[in-house]
Scaffold this active site. Structure first.
Site, PDB file in Angstrom:
ATOM      1  N   LYS A  11       0.819  -1.221   0.000  1.00  0.00           N
ATOM      2  CA  LYS A  11       0.000   0.000   0.000  1.00  0.00           C
ATOM      3  C   LYS A  11       0.857   1.279   0.000  1.00  0.00           C
ATOM      4  CE  LYS A  11      -3.952  -2.133   2.337  1.00  0.00           C
ATOM      5  NZ  LYS A  11      -5.001  -1.928   3.381  1.00  0.00           N
ATOM      6  N   PHE A  59     -15.497   3.453   6.753  1.00  0.00           N
ATOM      7  CA  PHE A  59     -14.121   3.796   6.385  1.00  0.00           C
ATOM      8  C   PHE A  59     -13.877   3.765   4.874  1.00  0.00           C
ATOM      9  CE2 PHE A  59     -14.300  -0.739   7.595  1.00  0.00           C
ATOM     10  CZ  PHE A  59     -13.792  -1.346   6.457  1.00  0.00           C
ATOM     11  N   ARG A  87      -1.676 -14.336   4.700  1.00  0.00           N
ATOM     12  CA  ARG A  87      -2.372 -13.650   5.801  1.00  0.00           C
ATOM     13  C   ARG A  87      -1.582 -13.777   7.108  1.00  0.00           C
ATOM     14  NH1 ARG A  87      -7.090 -11.706   4.588  1.00  0.00           N
ATOM     15  NH2 ARG A  87      -8.094 -11.893   6.600  1.00  0.00           N
ATOM     16  N   THR A  93      -5.130  -7.194  10.758  1.00  0.00           N
ATOM     17  CA  THR A  93      -5.459  -5.939  10.058  1.00  0.00           C
ATOM     18  C   THR A  93      -5.021  -4.730  10.873  1.00  0.00           C
ATOM     19  OG1 THR A  93      -7.377  -7.041   9.090  1.00  0.00           O
ATOM     20  CG2 THR A  93      -7.362  -4.638   9.007  1.00  0.00           C
ATOM     21  N   ARG A 104       2.779  -6.304   9.243  1.00  0.00           N
ATOM     22  CA  ARG A 104       2.050  -5.184   9.855  1.00  0.00           C
ATOM     23  C   ARG A 104       2.626  -4.801  11.222  1.00  0.00           C
ATOM     24  NH1 ARG A 104      -3.657  -7.466   7.620  1.00  0.00           N
ATOM     25  NH2 ARG A 104      -3.869  -6.132   5.790  1.00  0.00           N
ATOM     26  N   ASN A 114      -1.997   0.268   6.752  1.00  0.00           N
ATOM     27  CA  ASN A 114      -1.477  -0.990   7.305  1.00  0.00           C
ATOM     28  C   ASN A 114      -0.591  -1.761   6.321  1.00  0.00           C
ATOM     29  OD1 ASN A 114      -3.508  -1.874   5.652  1.00  0.00           O
ATOM     30  ND2 ASN A 114      -4.554  -3.126   7.180  1.00  0.00           N
ATOM     31  N   GLU A 128      -9.682 -10.889  -7.394  1.00  0.00           N
ATOM     32  CA  GLU A 128      -8.712  -9.802  -7.191  1.00  0.00           C
ATOM     33  C   GLU A 128      -7.521  -9.936  -8.138  1.00  0.00           C
ATOM     34  OE1 GLU A 128      -7.815  -9.600  -2.991  1.00  0.00           O
ATOM     35  OE2 GLU A 128      -9.816  -8.845  -2.519  1.00  0.00           O
TER      36      GLU A 128
HETATM   37  P1  CMP Z   1      -7.381  -4.535   3.777  1.00  0.00           P
HETATM   38  O1  CMP Z   1      -6.878  -5.906   4.025  1.00  0.00           O
HETATM   39  O2  CMP Z   1      -6.809  -3.791   2.640  1.00  0.00           O
HETATM   40  O3  CMP Z   1      -8.976  -4.589   3.595  1.00  0.00           O
HETATM   41  C1  CMP Z   1      -9.798  -3.475   3.865  1.00  0.00           C
HETATM   42  C2  CMP Z   1      -9.069  -2.359   4.544  1.00  0.00           C
HETATM   43  O4  CMP Z   1      -9.858  -1.367   5.170  1.00  0.00           O
HETATM   44  C3  CMP Z   1      -8.230  -2.927   5.648  1.00  0.00           C
HETATM   45  O5  CMP Z   1      -7.143  -3.655   5.098  1.00  0.00           O
HETATM   46  C4  CMP Z   1      -7.856  -1.663   6.420  1.00  0.00           C
HETATM   47  O6  CMP Z   1      -6.672  -1.067   5.949  1.00  0.00           O
HETATM   48  C5  CMP Z   1      -8.994  -0.717   6.091  1.00  0.00           C
HETATM   49  N1  CMP Z   1      -9.728  -0.298   7.277  1.00  0.00           N
HETATM   50  C6  CMP Z   1      -9.784   0.949   7.749  1.00  0.00           C
HETATM   51  N2  CMP Z   1     -10.550   1.015   8.837  1.00  0.00           N
HETATM   52  C7  CMP Z   1     -11.004  -0.230   9.080  1.00  0.00           C
HETATM   53  C8  CMP Z   1     -11.837  -0.814  10.069  1.00  0.00           C
HETATM   54  N3  CMP Z   1     -12.377  -0.078  11.050  1.00  0.00           N
HETATM   55  N4  CMP Z   1     -12.081  -2.130   9.990  1.00  0.00           N
HETATM   56  C9  CMP Z   1     -11.525  -2.874   8.997  1.00  0.00           C
HETATM   57  N5  CMP Z   1     -10.745  -2.376   8.036  1.00  0.00           N
HETATM   58  C10 CMP Z   1     -10.468  -1.070   8.075  1.00  0.00           C
END
Ligand code: CMP
Length: 140
Positions: A11, A59, A87, A93, A104, A114, A128
């Site tokens: 990212k 978000f 993962r 996350t 992360r 992240n 994807e």
């Molecule tokens: P990603 O795996 O790219 O999938 C969705 C993204 O939303 C996640 O990583 C986070 O970077 C982003 N995100 C931001 N806020 C939230 C949240 N409250 N819960 C989950 N994902 C979030």
């Protein structure tokens, strides 16, 4: 376990801090092969299309604007159980919950910034990967 392919995105918070190589090394150290890779700058519309599944989440705006803010590196990772393995290497996350040694934990700045995205299941991985790559670009 079967050989799988999964989509990874390095990212903007990570490309900005010149962490592409360090993150790619984590994948390779875990036994994942990078079978396709390109650096692109997503438009807002492309980021919104990619994250369409989250369009009703609070978000969504922040997420898509961030993903379109600077370049990303999209990659296809291949290996035994690649979806789960990626993962595991990424970590939770929210970096506050990520295990030691994960991408992360080491690099992420926040839940939003992240550092990496990874497909969460076989069906989403197929969708994807096809979003970013044609079959001709996947060289196993
Ligand atoms: P990603 O795996 O790219 O999938 C969705 C993204 O939303 C996640 O990583 C986070 O970077 C982003 N995100 C931001 N806020 C939230 C949240 N409250 N819960 C989950 N994902 C979030």
């Amino acid at each position: 376990m079967a050989i799988e392919r999964t989509l990874s995105i390095i990212k903007p918070d990570a490309t900005r801090r010149n962490l592409t190589g360090k993150i790619a090394a984590k994948f390779e150290e875990a036994g994942l092969r990078i079978v396709a890779s390109k650096r692109i700058h997503l438009s807002l519309a492309q980021a919104q299309a990619f994250y369409g599944v989250h369009k009703d989440r609070p978000f969504f705006g922040e997420l898509t604007e961030f993903m379109a803010s600077e370049p990303v590196v999209v990659q296809v990772l291949e290996g035994e159980g690649a979806i789960a393995k990626n993962r595991e290497v990424m970590g939770a996350t929210n970096p506050a919950n990520a295990a030691d040694g994960t991408i992360r934990k080491e690099f992420a700045l926040s839940m939003g910034e992240n550092s990496v995205h990874g497909s969460d299941a076989a069906e989403t991985a197929a969708v994807e990967i096809a979003f970013f790559f044609s079959g001709l670009e996947l060289v196993g």
